[in-house]
Design a protein around this motif. Structure first.
Motif, short mmCIF file in Angstrom:
data_model
loop_
_atom_site.label_atom_id
_atom_site.label_comp_id
_atom_site.label_asym_id
_atom_site.label_seq_id
_atom_site.Cartn_x
_atom_site.Cartn_y
_atom_site.Cartn_z
N THR A 10 0.78 -1.15 0.05
CA THR A 10 -0.07 -0.09 -0.01
C THR A 10 0.88 1.42 -0.06
O THR A 10 2.05 1.30 0.49
CB THR A 10 -0.85 0.19 1.13
OG1 THR A 10 -1.65 1.18 1.15
CG2 THR A 10 -0.13 -0.09 2.58
N THR A 11 0.32 2.44 -0.21
CA THR A 11 1.08 3.69 -0.34
C THR A 11 0.34 4.56 0.82
O THR A 11 0.84 5.51 1.00
CB THR A 11 0.95 4.44 -1.69
OG1 THR A 11 -0.31 4.36 -2.14
CG2 THR A 11 1.67 3.61 -2.81
N GLU A 12 -0.78 3.84 1.36
CA GLU A 12 -1.50 4.74 2.34
C GLU A 12 -0.70 4.56 3.56
O GLU A 12 -0.25 3.18 4.08
CB GLU A 12 -3.09 4.09 2.41
CG GLU A 12 -3.84 4.62 1.14
CD GLU A 12 -4.06 5.97 1.26
OE1 GLU A 12 -4.53 6.57 2.50
OE2 GLU A 12 -3.84 7.01 0.15
N ILE A 16 -1.25 0.49 9.85
CA ILE A 16 -0.75 -0.19 11.31
C ILE A 16 -0.58 0.98 12.16
O ILE A 16 0.23 2.11 11.99
CB ILE A 16 0.65 -0.72 11.35
CG1 ILE A 16 0.43 -2.08 10.59
CG2 ILE A 16 1.24 -0.96 12.79
CD1 ILE A 16 1.69 -2.96 10.28
N PRO B 268 5.28 2.08 10.34
CA PRO B 268 5.67 0.80 10.94
C PRO B 268 5.34 -0.39 9.99
O PRO B 268 5.56 -1.73 10.15
CB PRO B 268 4.84 0.75 12.21
CG PRO B 268 3.86 2.02 12.06
CD PRO B 268 4.55 2.81 11.09
N ASP B 269 4.37 -0.11 8.95
CA ASP B 269 3.47 -1.22 8.10
C ASP B 269 4.72 -1.60 7.27
O ASP B 269 5.35 -0.85 6.37
CB ASP B 269 2.54 -0.48 7.30
CG ASP B 269 1.63 -1.33 6.53
OD1 ASP B 269 2.26 -2.52 6.21
OD2 ASP B 269 0.62 -1.15 6.03
N PRO B 270 5.07 -2.97 7.36
CA PRO B 270 6.32 -3.43 6.16
C PRO B 270 5.75 -3.32 4.83
O PRO B 270 6.65 -3.75 4.13
CB PRO B 270 6.53 -4.80 6.96
CG PRO B 270 5.40 -5.23 7.51
CD PRO B 270 4.58 -4.05 8.11
N TRP B 272 4.14 -1.04 3.46
CA TRP B 272 3.95 0.29 3.25
C TRP B 272 5.11 0.59 1.64
O TRP B 272 6.26 0.40 2.23
CB TRP B 272 3.99 1.21 4.10
CG TRP B 272 3.88 2.62 3.71
CD1 TRP B 272 2.63 3.26 3.44
CD2 TRP B 272 4.85 3.72 3.76
NE1 TRP B 272 3.02 4.47 3.04
CE2 TRP B 272 4.34 4.86 3.28
CE3 TRP B 272 6.06 3.56 3.94
CZ2 TRP B 272 4.90 6.15 3.35
CZ3 TRP B 272 6.97 4.90 3.92
CH2 TRP B 272 6.03 6.09 3.74
#
Lengths: 343, 350
Positions: A10-12, A16, B268-270, B272
């Motif tokens: 994702t690019t959003e 998390i 923190p999103d891996p 991303w």
């Protein structure tokens, strides 16, 4: 590739979320750390910790012991009377150090005179014991006065900088340019011989090193945030310098001053040897050396060796103590102190 | 900030230039260079507001904070507090204003004198301004310590007996001792653990509520600033390039520099793969800053004319509360939209 469907990129931002600003979690945990130290184990301050480190240094303790013994014999060598009132009645020295005994001139060490006698029959043991009063007081007084001159000037130069710094430090440079003895000889030639004149000459050359040393320390200490904090509180310069800056910059000066007592005693002896010290005949160690110079050739070694040994022992002990003090106040060994630590 | 409200503090064209001359010879030979740490800053801070000040290392954030409180002599410009120009005051007159304007420092290990007890550190302000003495002073110190979440019994201890977070609390208690109106927080949490950072930030927020404080919150951590600030000012090489409410800064339209700062916030999103705008080169030297817009050397949307302006462009008001110092800021959105895929790979490598 099969789980690719669940793990799409994702690019959003914000898929998390980290929610960490709720402190109720930490506050509970903090309670466990709110332990009370026993009062007995609370280290009081840096001086206490420095003393504890000093005590572990055996050689420094030996030096301290020698100095203590010398101080003891010096103080109790002859009675001390101030304005006719005797405040120290003991007399350890077997003879009066200024009394001549023309029945026993230039005698070698014997039971009656363990260190022998000199050209006019004065007992050398008594003179060495009593002479410590001159050497030790000269050392302590000179360093004390030099500190009281050098510390404020060095602190002012370092703290304010600018032209104040230029004036003070150029004066220091000028004094540094003279060899010590040349300056001292010139000064004593002008002022004349005597106890206080000698101290004046010594102070003049000793304070400069304290001023220079402290200035350098102040330059780094004054950059600490606690100094800025004091300024932000509106504290006056005087209070900033003597409450925040100088106490944190003094450690190397204290070391230098301790070692300096030895140097001063040595220099006083050198002046005494050159005949520029105290009045001729004073039982000062350096002057005694000078008087005994001629008799050394005649084989009368005891006249020079014992005062020389006294100088040697004292300077050695002061240096041992000085090294011990250096190790004790060394910030490197001070794991818990944060002075001057900046990331 | 609503326009009808009088700001608590107004900074007007503040400049702080440092000279690199060292000693007599340099002054005589006169080849000294000037570091333009703060180069013409205008800011307003309202009562009860937190203004976040962000920017990379060496952009003059701390210098601005120190200069506005008179800890450094400003080269030019004014700071108005309560209708009074602080830069015009003598140090004795300024001393009274120190009761209203305080400072919390970055490094809790260097900002407390290791030789003084906590009671002396916190009580110093009371002594300086003659606010309390004797029994009253001891009570006030204990009260302050409890206000910042320490125990009254800590007063007789020395700083080395405390952890970093506790030390920062002592620093805050010291600033609170004079009952100030405004506190400059110079990166107060950047030397602390993340968990402790949150505690200190919440403490600062609670104190703001209880005492009606205003903050200038200097930081380089955008997530910290987003959390605490009402408004944010973005600084680059001594100048403010964008100012606005927190949500305005964090959403378009952006200044190109702000855009790249925001893209650098760790995610923190891996999985991303957001665009990470990597600025070319390093920050130019403040001794010899680029002409025109200082950012043009690294700007992804730089035009030829950017370097030809006489000075940095004025902030362009995109709303009543939001100013952007870039006339081409509209282009940045287009650019961001199209380059999202191509820069994805770079972000993982960084």
């Amino acid at each position: 590739m099969s789980h690719e469907s669940q793990r799409t990129t994702t690019t959003e931002r914000g898929r998390i979320r980290v929610t960490g600003f709720d402190t109720s979690v930490f506050e509970d945990r903090d309670e466990r750390f709110e332990w009370q130290q026993d009062e007995s184990t609370v280290s009081r301050d840096r001086m206490t910790r420095a003393w504890e480190r000093f005590k572990r240094n055996r050689t420094a303790l030996v030096g301290l012991a020698i100095i203590a013994v010398m101080l003891f014999t010096t103080i109790f060598a002859r009675p001390i009377a101030i304005e006719g009132i005797t405040i120290q009645p003991f007399s350890l020295a077997p003879f009066d150090p200024t009394n001549s005994n023309f029945g026993a001139l230039n005698q070698g060490p014997s039971a009656a005179h363990p260190f022998g006698t000199d050209w006019s029959g004065k007992d050398i043991l008594s003179r060495v014991m009593y002479g410590g009063r001159y050497s030790l007081t000269i050392g302590v007084i000179t360093v004390g006065i030099a500190l009281s001159v050098g510390v404020p000037l060095g602190a002012l130069a370092g703290y304010y900088g600018g032209w104040i710094d230029e004036v003070i430090m150029r004066l220091v440079d000028i004094l540094y340019a003279f060899p010590f003895l040349v300056l001292a000889i010139a000064l004593i030639a002008v002022l004349g011989q005597g106890f206080w004149n000698m101290i004046t000459a010594l102070v003049l050359v000793v304070w400069i090193s304290y001023a220079r040393l402290l200035r350098g320390e102040v330059l780094s200490v004054k950059e600490n945030e606690y100094v800025t904090a004091a300024k932000a509180l509106g504290a006056r310069d005087r209070s900033i310098i003597f409450r925040h800056v100088v106490p944190n910059a003094m450690a190397p000066v204290i070391v230098q001053a301790t070692l300096g007592i030895g140097t001063v005693v040595l220099n006083a002896a050198a002046l005494g040897f050159l005949g520029l010290g105290l009045e001729p005949g004073s039982p000062e160690w350096g002057s005694m050396l000078a008087r005994g110079r001629s008799s050394l050739i005649q084989g009368q070694w005891w006249i020079t060796v014992f005062p020389g040994l006294a100088i040697f022992l004292f300077v050695l002990s002061i240096n041992l103590v000085g090294d011990g003090v250096r190790d004790a106040v060394d910030p490197q060994g001070d794991t818990s102190g944060g002075a001057g630590v900046r990331e | 900030m609503s326009a009808d409200e009088e700001p608590l503090i107004e900074i007007d064209g503040l400049k702080k230039h440092y000279s690199t001359d060292e000693g007599l010879l340099d002054r005589i030979l006169g080849d000294a260079e000037t570091v333009k740490a703060v180069d013409g800053v205008d800011l307003e801070i309202a009562e009860g507001e937190t203004l976040g000040l962000v920017g990379e290392s060496g952009c003059g954030k701390s210098s601005l904070g120190r200069t506005m409180l008179g800890l450094e002599e400003p080269t030019e410009g004014s700071v108005y507090y309560d209708g009074e120009d602080l830069t015009e005051l003598s140090s004795a007159e300024l001393r009274d204003y120190r009761k209203d304007l305080q400072f919390v420092f970055q490094n809790p290990f260097a900002s407390l004198n290791p030789r003084l007890t906590v009671s002396d550190i916190v009580g110093e302000a009371l002594d300086v301004h003659g606010l309390a003495a004797g029994e009253e002073r001891a009570e006030r110190v204990e009260e302050l310590l409890e206000t910042v979440g320490l125990q009254a019994s800590h007063a007789s201890r020395y700083p080395h007996e405390f952890s970093g977070g506790q030390r920062q609390r002592i620093g805050i208690a010291r600033a609170l001792a004079v009952d100030p109106e405004f506190i400059v927080c110079d990166e107060p949490v950047s030397a602390l653990d993340v968990s402790v950072q949150a505690q200190i930030l919440n403490l600062l927020e609670d104190l703001q509520e209880d005492f009606g404080l205003s903050y200038l919150f200097i930081a380089h951590d955008l997530s910290v600033v987003e959390h605490i600030a009402d408004r944010i000012a973005v600084m680059y090489l001594g100048e403010i390039v964008e100012v606005g409410k927190t949500e305005e800064i964090f959403s378009p339209p952006y200044h190109p520099y702000t855009r790249s700062l925001l893209s650098a916030i760790p995610e923190p999103d891996p999985l991303w793969e957001g665009d990470r705008i990597i600025l070319e080169g390093t920050v130019p030297s403040p001794i010899n800053p680029p002409s025109g817009c200082k950012f043009h050397t690294r700007c992804p949307i730089a035009h030829d004319e950017c370097s030809e302006w006489d000075e940095h462009p004025d902030l362009e008001e995109v709303s009543s509360t939001h100013g952007i110092g870039c006339p081409f800021h509209e282009e940045i959105q287009d650019e961001v939209g199209s380059s999202a895929d191509s820069t994805g790979a770079e972000s993982t490598a960084d």
